[in-house]
Design a protein around this motif. Structure first.
Motif, PDB file in Angstrom:
ATOM      1  N   ALA A 187       0.830  -1.210   0.000  1.00  0.00           N
ATOM      2  CA  ALA A 187       0.000   0.000   0.000  1.00  0.00           C
ATOM      3  C   ALA A 187       0.865   1.260   0.000  1.00  0.00           C
ATOM      4  N   ALA A 188       1.999   1.231   0.678  1.00  0.00           N
ATOM      5  CA  ALA A 188       2.905   2.385   0.690  1.00  0.00           C
ATOM      6  C   ALA A 188       3.512   2.593  -0.690  1.00  0.00           C
ATOM      7  N   LEU A 189       3.956   1.523  -1.297  1.00  0.00           N
ATOM      8  CA  LEU A 189       4.525   1.615  -2.640  1.00  0.00           C
ATOM      9  C   LEU A 189       3.492   2.155  -3.626  1.00  0.00           C
ATOM     10  N   GLU A 190       2.279   1.621  -3.566  1.00  0.00           N
ATOM     11  CA  GLU A 190       1.212   2.103  -4.454  1.00  0.00           C
ATOM     12  C   GLU A 190       0.933   3.581  -4.216  1.00  0.00           C
ATOM     13  N   GLY A 191       0.899   3.974  -2.952  1.00  0.00           N
ATOM     14  CA  GLY A 191       0.639   5.373  -2.641  1.00  0.00           C
ATOM     15  C   GLY A 191       1.671   6.293  -3.258  1.00  0.00           C
ATOM     16  N   PHE A 192       2.945   5.961  -3.111  1.00  0.00           N
ATOM     17  CA  PHE A 192       3.991   6.803  -3.693  1.00  0.00           C
ATOM     18  C   PHE A 192       3.921   6.793  -5.221  1.00  0.00           C
ATOM     19  N   GLU A 193       3.675   5.628  -5.815  1.00  0.00           N
ATOM     20  CA  GLU A 193       3.593   5.549  -7.277  1.00  0.00           C
ATOM     21  C   GLU A 193       2.427   6.356  -7.823  1.00  0.00           C
ATOM     22  N   GLU A 194       1.327   6.405  -7.084  1.00  0.00           N
ATOM     23  CA  GLU A 194       0.123   7.112  -7.529  1.00  0.00           C
ATOM     24  C   GLU A 194       0.106   8.566  -7.068  1.00  0.00           C
ATOM     25  N   GLY A 195       1.164   8.998  -6.379  1.00  0.00           N
ATOM     26  CA  GLY A 195       1.221  10.372  -5.901  1.00  0.00           C
ATOM     27  C   GLY A 195       0.317  10.636  -4.706  1.00  0.00           C
ATOM     28  N   LYS A 196      -0.085   9.590  -4.009  1.00  0.00           N
ATOM     29  CA  LYS A 196      -0.944   9.711  -2.831  1.00  0.00           C
ATOM     30  C   LYS A 196      -0.061   9.635  -1.584  1.00  0.00           C
ATOM     31  N   ILE A 197       0.587  10.754  -1.300  1.00  0.00           N
ATOM     32  CA  ILE A 197       1.589  10.801  -0.235  1.00  0.00           C
ATOM     33  C   ILE A 197       0.976  10.498   1.132  1.00  0.00           C
ATOM     34  N   VAL A 198      -0.222  11.013   1.395  1.00  0.00           N
ATOM     35  CA  VAL A 198      -0.865  10.766   2.687  1.00  0.00           C
ATOM     36  C   VAL A 198      -1.104   9.269   2.868  1.00  0.00           C
ATOM     37  N   ALA A 199      -1.626   8.613   1.840  1.00  0.00           N
ATOM     38  CA  ALA A 199      -1.869   7.168   1.926  1.00  0.00           C
ATOM     39  C   ALA A 199      -0.564   6.397   2.098  1.00  0.00           C
ATOM     40  N   ALA A 200       0.472   6.833   1.401  1.00  0.00           N
ATOM     41  CA  ALA A 200       1.774   6.166   1.504  1.00  0.00           C
ATOM     42  C   ALA A 200       2.340   6.303   2.914  1.00  0.00           C
ATOM     43  N   LEU A 201       2.304   7.518   3.466  1.00  0.00           N
ATOM     44  CA  LEU A 201       2.824   7.734   4.816  1.00  0.00           C
ATOM     45  C   LEU A 201       2.000   6.973   5.854  1.00  0.00           C
ATOM     46  N   ARG A 202       0.680   6.977   5.699  1.00  0.00           N
ATOM     47  CA  ARG A 202      -0.180   6.251   6.630  1.00  0.00           C
ATOM     48  C   ARG A 202       0.175   4.771   6.634  1.00  0.00           C
ATOM     49  N   SER A 203       0.427   4.216   5.480  1.00  0.00           N
ATOM     50  CA  SER A 203       0.788   2.805   5.382  1.00  0.00           C
ATOM     51  C   SER A 203       2.168   2.534   5.978  1.00  0.00           C
ATOM     52  N   LEU A 204       3.127   3.407   5.694  1.00  0.00           N
ATOM     53  CA  LEU A 204       4.480   3.226   6.230  1.00  0.00           C
ATOM     54  C   LEU A 204       4.498   3.324   7.752  1.00  0.00           C
ATOM     55  N   LEU A 205       3.758   4.269   8.292  1.00  0.00           N
ATOM     56  CA  LEU A 205       3.751   4.473   9.736  1.00  0.00           C
ATOM     57  C   LEU A 205       2.960   3.403  10.478  1.00  0.00           C
ATOM     58  N   GLY A 206       1.948   2.856   9.846  1.00  0.00           N
ATOM     59  CA  GLY A 206       1.098   1.876  10.514  1.00  0.00           C
ATOM     60  C   GLY A 206       0.062   2.574  11.384  1.00  0.00           C
ATOM     61  N   PRO A 207      -0.944   1.828  11.823  1.00  0.00           N
ATOM     62  CA  PRO A 207      -2.065   2.458  12.531  1.00  0.00           C
ATOM     63  C   PRO A 207      -1.698   3.154  13.846  1.00  0.00           C
ATOM     64  N   GLU A 208      -0.820   2.585  14.630  1.00  0.00           N
ATOM     65  CA  GLU A 208      -0.492   3.184  15.934  1.00  0.00           C
ATOM     66  C   GLU A 208       0.281   4.491  15.779  1.00  0.00           C
ATOM     67  N   TYR A 222      15.663   6.878   2.580  1.00  0.00           N
ATOM     68  CA  TYR A 222      15.752   5.754   1.655  1.00  0.00           C
ATOM     69  C   TYR A 222      16.566   6.082   0.405  1.00  0.00           C
ATOM     70  N   GLY A 223      17.142   7.283   0.342  1.00  0.00           N
ATOM     71  CA  GLY A 223      18.027   7.638  -0.765  1.00  0.00           C
ATOM     72  C   GLY A 223      17.329   8.008  -2.054  1.00  0.00           C
ATOM     73  N   PHE A 224      16.090   8.518  -1.960  1.00  0.00           N
ATOM     74  CA  PHE A 224      15.375   8.963  -3.153  1.00  0.00           C
ATOM     75  C   PHE A 224      15.651  10.449  -3.364  1.00  0.00           C
ATOM     76  N   GLU A 225      15.454  10.914  -4.579  1.00  0.00           N
ATOM     77  CA  GLU A 225      15.665  12.338  -4.863  1.00  0.00           C
ATOM     78  C   GLU A 225      14.633  13.204  -4.173  1.00  0.00           C
ATOM     79  N   SER A 226      13.374  12.751  -4.163  1.00  0.00           N
ATOM     80  CA  SER A 226      12.317  13.494  -3.483  1.00  0.00           C
ATOM     81  C   SER A 226      11.176  12.519  -3.202  1.00  0.00           C
ATOM     82  N   ALA A 227      10.216  12.986  -2.431  1.00  0.00           N
ATOM     83  CA  ALA A 227       9.058  12.153  -2.102  1.00  0.00           C
ATOM     84  C   ALA A 227       8.038  12.152  -3.220  1.00  0.00           C
ATOM     85  N   GLY A 228       8.249  12.980  -4.229  1.00  0.00           N
ATOM     86  CA  GLY A 228       7.304  13.056  -5.335  1.00  0.00           C
ATOM     87  C   GLY A 228       6.314  14.162  -5.101  1.00  0.00           C
ATOM     88  N   GLU A 229       5.482  14.374  -6.068  1.00  0.00           N
ATOM     89  CA  GLU A 229       4.460  15.439  -5.982  1.00  0.00           C
ATOM     90  C   GLU A 229       3.117  14.814  -6.147  1.00  0.00           C
TER      91      GLU A 229
END
Length: 96
Positions: free
Chosen positions: A42-63, A89-96
């Protein structure tokens, strides 16, 4: 360097690379997987789709996500975290 020292150095490097990534926001620490290979899909999909909030929510987990919200995080805070993720993670940016 002795053989034991060399083995210890390799073990220390392996352990360090397995340590969770740490993000800090307003004095609070948030832990993420040690490697992007361990990201939830879900985090990978979020970043690929430009859904940063969804990506961060998935990376952080519910707690951690609940703790972030309870702390009164803003959009600016999420942008800060996204940039920290990119750096960690060594990326150029988090994306837009």
């Amino acid at each position: 360097m002795t053989e034991n020292t060399a083995v210890e150095a390799v073990q220390a490097e392996a352990t360090a690379s397995e340590a969770p990534k740490k993000l800090t926001l307003h004095g609070s620490e948030y832990l993420l997987p040690a490697s992007s290979d361990q990201w939830p899909l879900a985090a990978l999909e979020g970043f690929e789709e430009g859904k940063i909030v969804a990506a961060l929510r998935s990376l952080l987990g519910p707690e951690q996500w609940a703790r972030l919200k309870e702390a009164g995080a803003t959009l600016s805070d999420l942008n800060t975290l996204a940039e920290q993720v990119a750096t960690a993670y060594g990326f150029e940016s988090a994306g837009e």
